[in-house]
Design a protein around this motif. Sequence first.
Motif, short mmCIF file in Angstrom:
data_model
loop_
_atom_site.label_atom_id
_atom_site.label_comp_id
_atom_site.label_asym_id
_atom_site.label_seq_id
_atom_site.Cartn_x
_atom_site.Cartn_y
_atom_site.Cartn_z
N SER A 198 0.83 -1.21 0.00
CA SER A 198 0.00 0.00 0.00
C SER A 198 0.87 1.26 0.00
CB SER A 198 -0.90 -0.03 1.24
OG SER A 198 -1.72 1.10 1.26
N LYS A 199 1.93 1.25 0.82
CA LYS A 199 2.83 2.40 0.91
C LYS A 199 3.51 2.65 -0.44
CE LYS A 199 6.93 3.87 3.53
NZ LYS A 199 7.99 3.41 4.41
N ARG A 200 3.95 1.54 -1.07
CA ARG A 200 4.62 1.68 -2.37
C ARG A 200 3.67 2.26 -3.42
NH1 ARG A 200 5.71 -3.49 -3.60
NH2 ARG A 200 4.06 -3.67 -5.13
N MET A 201 2.44 1.74 -3.47
CA MET A 201 1.47 2.21 -4.47
C MET A 201 1.15 3.69 -4.27
SD MET A 201 -1.03 -1.09 -4.66
CE MET A 201 -2.30 -0.28 -5.62
N ASN A 202 0.98 4.09 -3.00
CA ASN A 202 0.66 5.49 -2.70
C ASN A 202 1.83 6.41 -3.07
OD1 ASN A 202 -1.83 4.78 -1.75
ND2 ASN A 202 -1.22 4.70 0.39
N ALA A 203 3.06 5.93 -2.79
CA ALA A 203 4.25 6.75 -3.08
C ALA A 203 4.39 6.96 -4.59
CB ALA A 203 5.50 6.06 -2.53
N ILE A 204 4.21 5.89 -5.36
CA ILE A 204 4.34 5.99 -6.83
C ILE A 204 3.27 6.92 -7.39
CG2 ILE A 204 4.12 4.69 -8.99
CD1 ILE A 204 5.59 2.37 -7.55
N GLU A 205 2.06 6.79 -6.86
CA GLU A 205 0.95 7.66 -7.32
C GLU A 205 1.27 9.13 -7.03
OE1 GLU A 205 -2.59 8.49 -9.19
OE2 GLU A 205 -1.57 6.56 -9.05
N GLU A 206 1.81 9.40 -5.82
CA GLU A 206 2.16 10.77 -5.44
C GLU A 206 3.25 11.33 -6.37
OE1 GLU A 206 3.83 13.33 -1.63
OE2 GLU A 206 3.58 11.17 -1.41
N VAL A 207 4.27 10.52 -6.64
CA VAL A 207 5.34 10.94 -7.56
C VAL A 207 4.76 11.27 -8.92
CG1 VAL A 207 7.36 10.12 -8.87
CG2 VAL A 207 7.23 9.70 -6.41
N ASN A 208 3.92 10.36 -9.45
CA ASN A 208 3.35 10.56 -10.79
C ASN A 208 2.49 11.82 -10.87
OD1 ASN A 208 4.65 8.31 -11.73
ND2 ASN A 208 2.92 6.93 -11.44
N ASN A 209 1.72 12.09 -9.82
CA ASN A 209 0.88 13.30 -9.80
C ASN A 209 1.73 14.57 -9.83
OD1 ASN A 209 -1.49 11.89 -9.77
ND2 ASN A 209 -1.74 11.94 -7.56
#
Length: 283
Positions: A198-209
């Motif tokens: 979950s942490k990894r998915m949220n981090a990648i999403e934040e980076v992409n945004n």
Amino acid sequence: DKATNPLNKDLDWDGINAFCEQLNKELEGPPLATRLLAHKIQSPQEWEAIQALTVLESCMKSCGKRFHDEVGKFRFLNELIKVVSPKYLGSRTPEKVKSKILELMYSWTLGLPHEVKISEAYQMLKKQGIVKCDPKLPDDAPLRPPPPRPKNIIFDDEEKSKILARLLKSSHPEDLRAANKLIKEMVQEDQKRMEKISKRMNAIEEVNNNVRLLTEMVTNYSKGETTESNEDLMKELYQRCERMRPMLFRLASDTEDNDEALAEILQANDNLTQVINLYKKLV
């Protein structure tokens, strides 16, 4: 396009079957098909999304292991998660579409227990409260096996499972206490693993945004014409992107046992590096 056309009055089974056949013929069929399907499933038009999910369901029934493996990757599962999660598209996705996605994911956890990422993604949705209870599957649900013995990922560790079975058979109180302790440890390990995902998915999403927003602003930047507040916002985004790089390196070192996840992190890092360089060059 033919199989998911919003103007179709009914499901176009000729189009759906043709899509499945084409997928099986092409060497790159499964990765191409999942990309196309993800795009259609995220359509704001309910009927187009429902038709795309029917195509996906048919492919899972008739396209075999190559396609199952592609659907069982986080790359595709993340696209489905976006549709049901209120953090992404969930708040504006019709209930019928969300229900169908959860129904399919649940049926795959039963029918394809070896595709562990599907099960992990479904369990994560449960932990986030997006799945309140397992959906009731229709009688013709895809891949529905005979009623399965409940399977739990935490007991996939063969060695620990053998120890646990031996302890549970014992009549000695200390063995039963040891079994109880081992179960607690295994549950905690599983929770940590799910939190990591979950942490990894949220981090990648934040980076992409952040990358998307900064790229858009830098591309439209014009010296002397861009407002001061926009320049400040760009600077803040740039600094945020710089701060995210060490976080991605930490995530990458934590994920060396998962090629799919590592590829996503490295792609996010490439995007981050590109926009940082673009900002330095143009602004």
